[in-house]
Design an enzyme around this catalytic site. Sequence first.
Site, PDB file in Angstrom:
ATOM      1  N   LYS A 101      27.269  47.600  48.086  1.00 59.50           N
ATOM      2  CA  LYS A 101      26.769  47.341  46.739  1.00 59.50           C
ATOM      3  C   LYS A 101      25.421  46.626  46.781  1.00 59.50           C
ATOM      4  CE  LYS A 101      31.362  47.111  44.607  1.00 59.50           C
ATOM      5  NZ  LYS A 101      32.361  46.230  43.942  1.00 59.50           N
ATOM      6  N   SER A 114      29.009  42.014  45.616  1.00 61.11           N
ATOM      7  CA  SER A 114      30.249  41.265  45.766  1.00 61.11           C
ATOM      8  C   SER A 114      31.429  42.182  45.458  1.00 61.11           C
ATOM      9  CB  SER A 114      30.264  40.061  44.817  1.00 61.11           C
ATOM     10  OG  SER A 114      31.418  39.271  45.025  1.00 61.11           O
ATOM     11  N   ASP A 115      32.553  41.905  46.107  1.00 67.45           N
ATOM     12  CA  ASP A 115      33.763  42.663  45.833  1.00 67.45           C
ATOM     13  C   ASP A 115      34.969  41.749  46.017  1.00 67.45           C
ATOM     14  OD1 ASP A 115      34.692  45.538  45.266  1.00 67.45           O
ATOM     15  OD2 ASP A 115      36.039  44.884  46.863  1.00 67.45           O
ATOM     16  N   THR A 116      35.980  41.956  45.187  1.00 61.46           N
ATOM     17  CA  THR A 116      37.178  41.114  45.208  1.00 61.46           C
ATOM     18  C   THR A 116      38.419  41.996  45.309  1.00 61.46           C
ATOM     19  OG1 THR A 116      36.121  39.426  43.823  1.00 61.46           O
ATOM     20  CG2 THR A 116      38.524  39.400  43.922  1.00 61.46           C
TER      21      THR A 116
END
Length: 207
Positions: free
Chosen positions: A58, A80-82
């Site tokens: 990303k 960012s990734d969660t």
Amino acid sequence: MPNTAADKPLLLASGSPRRAQLLAQIGVRFVQRSTAVLEERLPGEAPEAYVARLAREKAVAGLALRKGTPPPHPDWSLGSDTLVLAGDRVLEKPRDFDDFSSMMSALSGSEHSVLTAVCLAGNDCHLGQTVETRVRFRQLAPAQIEAYWRTGEPRDKAGGYGIQGLGAALVASVSGSYSNVVGLPLETLVPMLEEAGIPYWQWEGNQ
């Protein structure tokens, strides 16, 4: 006079309003753009590697969008990734009510992990880190699970809940970074911003 790095906004490579709110909270000047990164786990890919790869992809995709932003164009892109991890099970956004109900049953009365990876990508440098927070849920009755689904909040949330919203009523305790569960661990991000020369306490809002 040319713009210095501190004059330029950060590019937030995410359409998430929660991540935008967290950046605005600490006064980071930024522009927000969504990317088209495919969020699909590779066969055999560990959860930590998966979330870190998505954050990096990303951030890199965000670099390609810089010229479409108002000048001065950003030098850095933040990805960012969660994801939510219940034992060995990765809980992403629920597909439907049955999927959501299965998630909530797995989380009910137990502790789970929330992993968020952040990546700052520049022309010649990538800074990245993954943070884990442990969250314990209250014991949930089927009627509570159905009522929360009807609020509409779970549908676009990793793990099927939003701790910063109505989902706070599901939570018994949090061990670690709260903002990590929301989607952007500020305790980890701020030192990365400092290393990249990106100021905070500057500006609220986004473009």
